[in-house]
Scaffold this active site. Sequence first.
Site, PDB file in Angstrom:
ATOM      1  N   ASP A 170      39.915  29.014  41.317  1.00  0.00           N
ATOM      2  CA  ASP A 170      41.364  29.239  41.331  1.00  0.00           C
ATOM      3  C   ASP A 170      41.942  29.172  42.740  1.00  0.00           C
ATOM      4  O   ASP A 170      42.693  30.053  43.155  1.00  0.00           O
ATOM      5  CB  ASP A 170      41.700  30.591  40.679  1.00  0.00           C
ATOM      6  CG  ASP A 170      41.195  30.687  39.247  1.00  0.00           C
ATOM      7  OD1 ASP A 170      39.965  30.720  39.063  1.00  0.00           O
ATOM      8  OD2 ASP A 170      42.011  30.709  38.326  1.00  0.00           O
ATOM      9  N   TYR A 202      47.248  23.876  41.317  1.00  0.00           N
ATOM     10  CA  TYR A 202      48.428  24.620  40.832  1.00  0.00           C
ATOM     11  C   TYR A 202      49.710  23.809  40.986  1.00  0.00           C
ATOM     12  O   TYR A 202      50.795  24.367  41.105  1.00  0.00           O
ATOM     13  CB  TYR A 202      48.537  25.996  41.504  1.00  0.00           C
ATOM     14  CG  TYR A 202      47.496  26.964  41.010  1.00  0.00           C
ATOM     15  CD1 TYR A 202      46.179  26.853  41.445  1.00  0.00           C
ATOM     16  CD2 TYR A 202      47.814  27.948  40.084  1.00  0.00           C
ATOM     17  CE1 TYR A 202      45.199  27.723  40.967  1.00  0.00           C
ATOM     18  CE2 TYR A 202      46.835  28.815  39.606  1.00  0.00           C
ATOM     19  CZ  TYR A 202      45.529  28.696  40.050  1.00  0.00           C
ATOM     20  OH  TYR A 202      44.573  29.545  39.574  1.00  0.00           O
ATOM     21  N   ASN A 236      42.855  25.881  33.128  1.00  0.00           N
ATOM     22  CA  ASN A 236      44.129  25.668  32.427  1.00  0.00           C
ATOM     23  C   ASN A 236      45.144  24.917  33.298  1.00  0.00           C
ATOM     24  O   ASN A 236      45.977  24.176  32.777  1.00  0.00           O
ATOM     25  CB  ASN A 236      44.720  26.995  31.937  1.00  0.00           C
ATOM     26  CG  ASN A 236      44.855  28.020  33.030  1.00  0.00           C
ATOM     27  OD1 ASN A 236      43.886  28.315  33.730  1.00  0.00           O
ATOM     28  ND2 ASN A 236      46.046  28.569  33.202  1.00  0.00           N
ATOM     29  N   HIS A 321      35.863  28.408  32.654  1.00  0.00           N
ATOM     30  CA  HIS A 321      37.021  28.946  33.361  1.00  0.00           C
ATOM     31  C   HIS A 321      37.478  30.323  32.883  1.00  0.00           C
ATOM     32  O   HIS A 321      37.781  31.198  33.680  1.00  0.00           O
ATOM     33  CB  HIS A 321      38.180  27.945  33.304  1.00  0.00           C
ATOM     34  CG  HIS A 321      39.334  28.357  34.160  1.00  0.00           C
ATOM     35  ND1 HIS A 321      39.244  28.419  35.537  1.00  0.00           N
ATOM     36  CD2 HIS A 321      40.592  28.761  33.847  1.00  0.00           C
ATOM     37  CE1 HIS A 321      40.394  28.836  36.026  1.00  0.00           C
ATOM     38  NE2 HIS A 321      41.233  29.054  35.033  1.00  0.00           N
ATOM     39  N   HIS A 331      44.912  38.039  31.342  1.00  0.00           N
ATOM     40  CA  HIS A 331      44.128  37.151  30.482  1.00  0.00           C
ATOM     41  C   HIS A 331      43.100  37.942  29.666  1.00  0.00           C
ATOM     42  O   HIS A 331      42.019  37.442  29.371  1.00  0.00           O
ATOM     43  CB  HIS A 331      43.425  36.074  31.310  1.00  0.00           C
ATOM     44  CG  HIS A 331      44.362  35.283  32.180  1.00  0.00           C
ATOM     45  ND1 HIS A 331      45.405  34.551  31.665  1.00  0.00           N
ATOM     46  CD2 HIS A 331      44.423  35.131  33.522  1.00  0.00           C
ATOM     47  CE1 HIS A 331      46.058  33.970  32.660  1.00  0.00           C
ATOM     48  NE2 HIS A 331      45.493  34.311  33.785  1.00  0.00           N
ATOM     49  N   HIS A 358      39.908  32.134  36.504  1.00  0.00           N
ATOM     50  CA  HIS A 358      41.104  32.422  35.712  1.00  0.00           C
ATOM     51  C   HIS A 358      41.784  33.725  36.112  1.00  0.00           C
ATOM     52  O   HIS A 358      42.999  33.741  36.309  1.00  0.00           O
ATOM     53  CB  HIS A 358      40.736  32.429  34.224  1.00  0.00           C
ATOM     54  CG  HIS A 358      41.889  32.180  33.298  1.00  0.00           C
ATOM     55  ND1 HIS A 358      42.925  31.324  33.607  1.00  0.00           N
ATOM     56  CD2 HIS A 358      42.159  32.675  32.051  1.00  0.00           C
ATOM     57  CE1 HIS A 358      43.780  31.311  32.586  1.00  0.00           C
ATOM     58  NE2 HIS A 358      43.348  32.111  31.644  1.00  0.00           N
ATOM     59  N   VAL A 359      41.037  34.836  36.170  1.00  0.00           N
ATOM     60  CA  VAL A 359      41.605  36.118  36.588  1.00  0.00           C
ATOM     61  C   VAL A 359      41.519  36.177  38.109  1.00  0.00           C
ATOM     62  O   VAL A 359      40.447  35.958  38.674  1.00  0.00           O
ATOM     63  CB  VAL A 359      40.828  37.280  35.943  1.00  0.00           C
ATOM     64  CG1 VAL A 359      41.338  38.612  36.468  1.00  0.00           C
ATOM     65  CG2 VAL A 359      40.940  37.203  34.427  1.00  0.00           C
ATOM     66  N   HIS A 360      42.653  36.468  38.761  1.00  0.00           N
ATOM     67  CA  HIS A 360      42.717  36.322  40.214  1.00  0.00           C
ATOM     68  C   HIS A 360      42.221  37.564  40.936  1.00  0.00           C
ATOM     69  O   HIS A 360      42.955  38.229  41.674  1.00  0.00           O
ATOM     70  CB  HIS A 360      44.130  35.913  40.629  1.00  0.00           C
ATOM     71  CG  HIS A 360      44.558  34.634  39.976  1.00  0.00           C
ATOM     72  ND1 HIS A 360      45.864  34.270  39.780  1.00  0.00           N
ATOM     73  CD2 HIS A 360      43.809  33.640  39.433  1.00  0.00           C
ATOM     74  CE1 HIS A 360      45.903  33.104  39.161  1.00  0.00           C
ATOM     75  NE2 HIS A 360      44.678  32.706  38.929  1.00  0.00           N
TER      76      HIS A 360
HETATM   77 FE   LIG Z   1      43.284  29.774  35.169  1.00  0.00          FE
END
Ligand SMILES: [Fe+2]
Length: 469
Positions: A170, A202, A236, A321, A331, A358-360
């Site tokens: 990410d 992004y 995603n 991911h 998420h 995915h999770v930041h």
């Molecule tokens: Fe993501």
Amino acid sequence: MGVKGSSSSSPPVVYLVLALAFNVAVLCNGGKTSSFVRKAEKTVDMPLDSDVFQVPPGYNAPQQVHITQGDHVGKAVIVSWVTVDEPGSNAVLYWSDNSKNKRRAEGHIKRYSYYTYKSGYIHHCTLRRLEYNTKYYYEVGLGNTTRQFSFMTPPAVGPDVPYTFGVIGDLGQTFDSNKTLTHYENNQLKGQAVLFIGDLSYADDYPNHDQVRWDTWARFVERSVAYQPWIWVAGNHELDYAPSIGEKIPFKPYTHRYHVPYKASGSTAPFWYSIKRASAHIIVLSSYSAYGKYTPQYNWLEEELPRVNRSETPWLIVLLHSPWYNSFNYHYMEGESMRVMFEPWFVQHKVDIVFAGHVHGYERSERISNIAYNIDNRNCTPVRDQSAPVYITIGDGGNIEGIASNLREPQPSYSAFREASFGHAILDIKNRTHAYYSWHRNDDGNPVEGDTVWFFNRYWHPVDDSTTK
Ligand SMILES: [Fe+2]
Ligand SMILES: *[C@@H]1O[C@H](CO)[C@@H](O)[C@H](O)[C@H]1NC(C)=O
Ligand SMILES: *[C@@H]1O[C@H](CO)[C@@H](O)[C@H](O)[C@H]1NC(C)=O
Ligand SMILES: *[C@@H]1O[C@H](CO)[C@@H](O)[C@H](O)[C@H]1NC(C)=O
Ligand SMILES: *[C@@H]1O[C@H](CO)[C@@H](O)[C@H](O)[C@H]1NC(C)=O
């Protein structure tokens, strides 16, 4: 065993708080929530005129140069780059350190349109029949502005071959992303290839998925990925699915820009595939492609897992991911349907580690499974399981969406360590039994390790390597 140095650079007060927090965690049989508090700042993208986005000078100069593994075993490399003035040469000239003999490989060009954007000439060229463990130089942009780079091929696949992977997820293109990459580059453990756990540029956070931000991202990371392979996972933010502006083909920009050697592992799509590298067998899965029973990804994975030969590649690592075990309030449970489909196989085949993004933030689980439930029996809680993987969420590259700072309380007992910070990790495989893993938060100086574990291989040395009671 082995958690140490969690706050080596923090002031004594923070250390005390951490010690207290740890006690509480032990009492309630859970893991550790780091009390390291990252300064609350907005994560903002670097402006278009930033140094890291500069277009290389010269007519038709190749830009956005990147490499990835090009076959199943590490004897091929896919070289990709973009030219903008004219197509230019498709060829790559390459030679090894121990030979003056220059070889030439021909690639091909792709372009794509997206809304009002038209891409440059995207070149992909596979260099094959490389020697193992050899330094190669390569040149792109032949005939116009030529640029030269180099890479090391991995050692031959084998059970006791040491190898060091960087792990980044990410990433995006903020000032924090630049810190993460710099921190990785300066890590004295010297990652030899990056496992990139999805969500690259992004660009889709911009109006109409401004594709220029795919170009800037690729120029930003060139300083690493032109010299060592990054192994790609689709997140995603690679979907770029925007029917309202007429963009109805999922993954269009990603698949044009990033090629992976999926056919070499019998896959039928670039979103799931495997590679062998040194002593690791790495399986890449797609959280955003169908994985229900009878789907191509399901069928492929069902056949792939028994193919893994732990006598040849002791370390079985899965990249996907969307995390299956995540105790952040972001998420939450998004990975659940895929977990239900595949988790029994991961336990059966003794996967060592699963990396997700995915999770930041950052989180590491103990070895746990939740596969006993059958809708009838109420056995629906994760339990300690020494045949199960450790699940690591490492979506902490520092992208524009900011840090995930809202954690679920209390911390579930399966969660060994979690922290709302940006960073990267290093997986340092020593031999068939031992791998040293360390996570490094951006806010610390380089020698500081935010979280460390000695992982014991599940096939050769399935000894308890948990870090909490
Ligand atoms: Fe993501
Ligand atoms: C750029 O390189 C291509 C391929 O070698 C060549 O055909 C073309 O003439 C070159 N353009 C210029 C302006 O030198
Ligand atoms: C990004 O990091 C590099 C390496 O530390 C530095 O030279 C560069 O100035 C940074 N750029 C930005 C925009 O922060
Ligand atoms: C697994 O790898 C070992 C070591 O390379 C090899 O001797 C063996 O034949 C392989 N097993 C299978 C089933 O291919
Ligand atoms: C494997 O690596 C670990 C950690 O470096 C070491 O302690 C162990 O002795 C090694 N095993 C063998 C068989 O060399």
